[in-house]
Enzyme design. Structure first.
Site, mmCIF file in Angstrom:
data_model
loop_
_atom_site.group_PDB
_atom_site.id
_atom_site.type_symbol
_atom_site.label_atom_id
_atom_site.label_comp_id
_atom_site.label_asym_id
_atom_site.label_seq_id
_atom_site.Cartn_x
_atom_site.Cartn_y
_atom_site.Cartn_z
ATOM 1 N N LYS A 18 36.384 42.493 49.703
ATOM 2 C CA LYS A 18 36.666 41.638 48.547
ATOM 3 C C LYS A 18 35.371 41.263 47.830
ATOM 4 O O LYS A 18 34.360 40.963 48.466
ATOM 5 C CB LYS A 18 37.379 40.358 49.018
ATOM 6 C CG LYS A 18 37.616 39.327 47.925
ATOM 7 C CD LYS A 18 38.636 39.817 46.936
ATOM 8 C CE LYS A 18 38.918 38.765 45.864
ATOM 9 N NZ LYS A 18 39.880 39.253 44.862
ATOM 10 N N CYS B 172 34.934 40.443 36.425
ATOM 11 C CA CYS B 172 36.133 39.678 36.761
ATOM 12 C C CYS B 172 36.609 38.898 35.545
ATOM 13 O O CYS B 172 35.879 38.053 35.017
ATOM 14 C CB CYS B 172 35.880 38.716 37.916
ATOM 15 S SG CYS B 172 37.379 37.814 38.382
#
Length: 230
Positions: free
Chosen positions: A44, A127
Protein backbone atom coordinates in the site's frame (compact mmCIF):
# COMPACT_ATOMS: atom_id res chain seq x y z
CA UNK A 1 2.75 -19.17 -24.33
CA UNK A 2 4.91 -17.67 -21.60
CA UNK A 3 3.57 -14.98 -19.31
CA UNK A 4 6.98 -14.17 -17.83
CA UNK A 5 8.19 -10.60 -18.04
CA UNK A 6 10.43 -8.14 -16.24
CA UNK A 7 10.15 -4.64 -14.84
CA UNK A 8 13.26 -2.56 -14.22
CA UNK A 9 15.36 -5.69 -14.53
CA UNK A 10 13.23 -7.56 -11.98
CA UNK A 11 12.05 -10.94 -13.26
CA UNK A 12 8.37 -11.79 -12.82
CA UNK A 13 6.67 -15.16 -13.36
CA UNK A 14 3.73 -13.38 -15.00
CA UNK A 15 2.62 -9.92 -16.00
CA UNK A 16 -0.14 -9.84 -13.37
CA UNK A 17 0.25 -8.56 -9.83
CA UNK A 18 -1.68 -6.32 -7.49
CA UNK A 19 -1.74 -2.56 -7.68
CA UNK A 20 -1.24 -0.45 -4.59
CA UNK A 21 -4.90 -0.05 -3.68
CA UNK A 22 -7.64 -0.68 -1.12
CA UNK A 23 -6.75 -4.32 -0.30
CA UNK A 24 -3.05 -4.33 0.51
CA UNK A 25 -2.96 -2.26 3.70
CA UNK A 26 -2.42 -4.79 6.50
CA UNK A 27 0.14 -7.56 6.91
CA UNK A 28 -2.68 -10.13 6.67
CA UNK A 29 -3.77 -8.71 3.31
CA UNK A 30 -0.20 -8.63 2.03
CA UNK A 31 0.32 -12.24 3.14
CA UNK A 32 -2.73 -13.25 1.08
CA UNK A 33 -1.13 -11.63 -1.94
CA UNK A 34 2.08 -13.49 -1.17
CA UNK A 35 0.19 -16.78 -1.06
CA UNK A 36 -1.73 -16.01 -4.26
CA UNK A 37 -0.71 -16.33 -7.89
CA UNK A 38 0.32 -12.69 -7.98
CA UNK A 39 3.81 -12.46 -9.48
CA UNK A 40 4.85 -9.77 -7.00
CA UNK A 41 3.71 -8.07 -3.80
CA UNK A 42 2.92 -4.37 -4.11
CA UNK A 43 2.60 -2.67 -0.73
CA UNK A 44 0.00 0.00 0.00
CA UNK A 45 1.17 3.55 -0.73
CA UNK A 46 2.32 4.71 2.68
CA UNK A 47 2.76 8.06 4.36
CA UNK A 48 5.08 9.27 7.11
CA UNK A 49 2.48 8.72 9.80
CA UNK A 50 -0.43 6.24 9.97
CA UNK A 51 -3.69 7.40 8.41
CA UNK A 52 -7.25 6.27 9.02
CA UNK A 53 -8.30 7.58 5.62
CA UNK A 54 -11.56 9.23 4.65
CA UNK A 55 -14.96 8.68 6.23
CA UNK A 56 -17.09 5.76 5.08
CA UNK A 57 -18.71 4.72 2.85
CA UNK A 58 -15.65 5.42 0.72
CA UNK A 59 -15.68 2.55 -1.79
CA UNK A 60 -18.46 1.37 -4.11
CA UNK A 61 -18.49 -1.40 -6.70
CA UNK A 62 -20.04 -0.36 -10.01
CA UNK A 63 -21.12 -2.27 -13.11
CA UNK A 64 -17.76 -1.92 -14.84
CA UNK A 65 -15.39 -0.99 -12.05
CA UNK A 66 -15.48 1.06 -8.89
CA UNK A 67 -15.42 4.51 -7.39
CA UNK A 68 -13.52 5.21 -4.21
CA UNK A 69 -12.13 7.94 -2.04
CA UNK A 70 -10.06 5.94 0.41
CA UNK A 71 -7.81 8.82 1.48
CA UNK A 72 -4.65 6.69 1.76
CA UNK A 73 -5.45 4.63 4.86
CA UNK A 74 -2.17 2.99 5.84
CA UNK A 75 -0.05 1.98 8.82
CA UNK A 76 2.77 4.49 8.28
CA UNK A 77 5.99 3.75 6.44
CA UNK A 78 7.89 2.39 9.46
CA UNK A 79 5.42 -0.50 9.82
CA UNK A 80 5.90 -1.46 6.17
CA UNK A 81 9.67 -1.23 6.48
CA UNK A 82 9.41 -3.76 9.32
CA UNK A 83 7.22 -6.07 7.20
CA UNK A 84 9.76 -6.50 4.40
CA UNK A 85 11.60 -9.53 5.87
CA UNK A 86 8.27 -11.37 6.29
CA UNK A 87 7.10 -10.55 2.76
CA UNK A 88 10.40 -11.61 1.20
CA UNK A 89 9.81 -15.15 2.51
CA UNK A 90 7.25 -15.62 -0.29
CA UNK A 91 10.12 -15.68 -2.80
CA UNK A 92 8.63 -13.13 -5.15
CA UNK A 93 9.56 -9.50 -5.81
CA UNK A 94 8.33 -6.92 -3.30
CA UNK A 95 7.55 -3.37 -4.39
CA UNK A 96 7.26 -0.57 -1.83
CA UNK A 97 5.05 2.43 -2.56
CA UNK A 98 5.40 5.85 -0.94
CA UNK A 99 3.01 8.81 -1.01
CA UNK A 100 4.15 12.03 0.60
CA UNK A 101 1.65 14.62 1.75
CA UNK A 102 4.32 17.25 1.03
CA UNK A 103 7.49 17.11 -1.10
CA UNK A 104 9.78 16.82 1.94
CA UNK A 105 8.11 13.50 2.92
CA UNK A 106 9.31 11.58 -0.12
CA UNK A 107 13.09 11.46 0.49
CA UNK A 108 12.57 10.29 4.09
CA UNK A 109 10.53 7.29 3.00
CA UNK A 110 12.53 6.48 -0.13
CA UNK A 111 15.76 6.48 1.87
CA UNK A 112 14.24 4.14 4.46
CA UNK A 113 13.09 1.63 1.83
CA UNK A 114 16.42 1.85 0.00
CA UNK A 115 17.95 0.32 3.13
CA UNK A 116 15.58 -2.69 3.05
CA UNK A 117 15.36 -5.79 0.87
CA UNK A 118 12.56 -4.44 -1.36
CA UNK A 119 13.17 -4.95 -5.05
CA UNK A 120 11.89 -1.55 -6.22
CA UNK A 121 10.17 1.58 -4.95
CA UNK A 122 7.08 3.14 -6.49
CA UNK A 123 6.76 6.87 -5.84
CA UNK A 124 3.08 7.79 -5.85
CA UNK A 125 2.69 11.35 -7.12
CA UNK A 126 -0.95 10.90 -8.00
CA UNK A 127 -3.40 10.23 -5.18
CA UNK A 128 -6.58 12.18 -6.08
CA UNK A 129 -8.46 11.54 -2.85
CA UNK A 130 -6.66 13.57 -0.17
CA UNK A 131 -8.72 16.55 0.97
CA UNK A 132 -6.89 19.83 0.46
CA UNK A 133 -3.82 18.14 -1.11
CA UNK A 134 -3.36 18.61 -4.87
CA UNK A 135 -1.74 15.85 -6.87
CA UNK A 136 2.01 16.48 -7.08
CA UNK A 137 2.18 15.04 -10.59
CA UNK A 138 0.09 17.92 -11.98
CA UNK A 139 2.67 20.41 -10.67
CA UNK A 140 5.76 19.75 -12.75
CA UNK A 141 7.97 22.09 -10.74
CA UNK A 142 7.07 20.22 -7.55
CA UNK A 143 7.52 16.88 -9.35
CA UNK A 144 11.02 17.88 -10.46
CA UNK A 145 11.85 18.92 -6.90
CA UNK A 146 10.76 15.53 -5.55
CA UNK A 147 12.69 13.65 -8.24
CA UNK A 148 15.82 15.67 -7.53
CA UNK A 149 15.57 14.80 -3.83
CA UNK A 150 15.02 11.05 -4.28
CA UNK A 151 17.02 10.11 -7.36
CA UNK A 152 20.37 9.53 -5.60
CA UNK A 153 19.35 7.94 -2.32
CA UNK A 154 20.19 4.37 -3.29
CA UNK A 155 20.53 1.84 -6.09
CA UNK A 156 17.09 0.24 -6.00
CA UNK A 157 15.02 1.15 -9.09
CA UNK A 158 12.51 3.93 -8.74
CA UNK A 159 9.16 4.16 -10.51
CA UNK A 160 6.43 6.76 -10.65
CA UNK A 161 2.71 6.22 -10.11
CA UNK A 162 1.07 8.83 -12.31
CA UNK A 163 -2.42 10.29 -12.72
CA UNK A 164 -4.34 10.43 -15.97
CA UNK A 165 -3.04 13.19 -18.20
CA UNK A 166 -5.75 14.30 -20.62
CA UNK A 167 -3.55 16.93 -22.26
CA UNK A 168 -0.76 15.79 -24.58
CA UNK A 169 1.44 18.67 -23.43
CA UNK A 170 1.29 17.34 -19.85
CA UNK A 171 2.32 13.88 -21.06
CA UNK A 172 5.30 15.33 -22.90
CA UNK A 173 6.51 17.35 -19.92
CA UNK A 174 6.33 14.34 -17.61
CA UNK A 175 8.04 12.13 -20.20
CA UNK A 176 11.00 14.52 -20.23
CA UNK A 177 11.23 14.38 -16.43
CA UNK A 178 11.11 10.57 -16.49
CA UNK A 179 14.04 10.47 -18.91
CA UNK A 180 16.02 13.16 -17.09
CA UNK A 181 15.85 11.42 -13.72
CA UNK A 182 16.33 7.88 -15.04
CA UNK A 183 13.01 6.56 -13.74
CA UNK A 184 12.97 2.80 -14.33
CA UNK A 185 9.22 2.09 -14.53
CA UNK A 186 5.87 3.86 -14.62
CA UNK A 187 2.61 2.79 -12.95
CA UNK A 188 0.02 4.20 -15.29
CA UNK A 189 -2.66 5.27 -14.45
CA UNK A 190 -4.03 5.95 -11.01
CA UNK A 191 -7.80 6.18 -10.71
CA UNK A 192 -9.46 8.98 -12.68
CA UNK A 193 -9.98 11.57 -9.96
CA UNK A 194 -13.00 13.56 -8.86
CA UNK A 195 -15.74 11.59 -10.57
CA UNK A 196 -19.30 11.46 -9.25
CA UNK A 197 -21.73 8.54 -9.18
CA UNK A 198 -25.30 9.08 -7.94
CA UNK A 199 -27.61 6.38 -6.61
CA UNK A 200 -30.74 6.86 -8.73
CA UNK A 201 -33.03 5.65 -5.94
CA UNK A 202 -31.71 7.82 -3.12
CA UNK A 203 -30.49 10.63 -5.40
CA UNK A 204 -27.33 10.79 -3.28
CA UNK A 205 -23.69 10.04 -4.05
CA UNK A 206 -22.68 6.40 -3.52
CA UNK A 207 -19.66 7.43 -1.44
CA UNK A 208 -19.43 10.06 1.30
CA UNK A 209 -16.03 11.84 1.20
CA UNK A 210 -15.59 15.06 -0.76
CA UNK A 211 -19.36 15.37 -1.33
CA UNK A 212 -19.28 12.11 -3.26
CA UNK A 213 -16.28 12.82 -5.48
CA UNK A 214 -13.93 9.89 -5.92
CA UNK A 215 -11.48 8.07 -8.16
CA UNK A 216 -13.03 6.01 -10.94
CA UNK A 217 -11.41 2.67 -11.79
CA UNK A 218 -11.97 -0.48 -13.82
CA UNK A 219 -13.13 -0.91 -17.39
CA UNK A 220 -14.45 2.65 -17.49
CA UNK A 221 -10.97 4.14 -17.63
CA UNK A 222 -9.19 1.65 -19.89
CA UNK A 223 -9.21 3.97 -22.96
CA UNK A 224 -7.72 6.78 -20.87
CA UNK A 225 -5.12 4.42 -19.42
CA UNK A 226 -4.11 3.05 -22.82
CA UNK A 227 -3.66 6.57 -24.18
CA UNK A 228 -1.41 7.47 -21.26
CA UNK A 229 0.59 4.24 -21.57
CA UNK A 230 1.19 4.98 -25.24
Amino acid sequence: MTTKTSIAGINLNSYIFNASGPRDVTLAELKKIGESGSSAIMIKSCTLKPRMGNEEPRYATLAYGSIQSMGLPNLGYREYVNMIPVLKKYRKPVFASVAGLRPADFPIMVKAFQLTAVDAIEVNLSCPNIKGKPQVAYDFTASAKVLTQISRLGKKPLGLKLPAYCDLAQQQIMAKLIKKYNIKFVTCINSLGNCLVINSKTEKPVIKPKQGLGGLGGQYIKPVALANVR
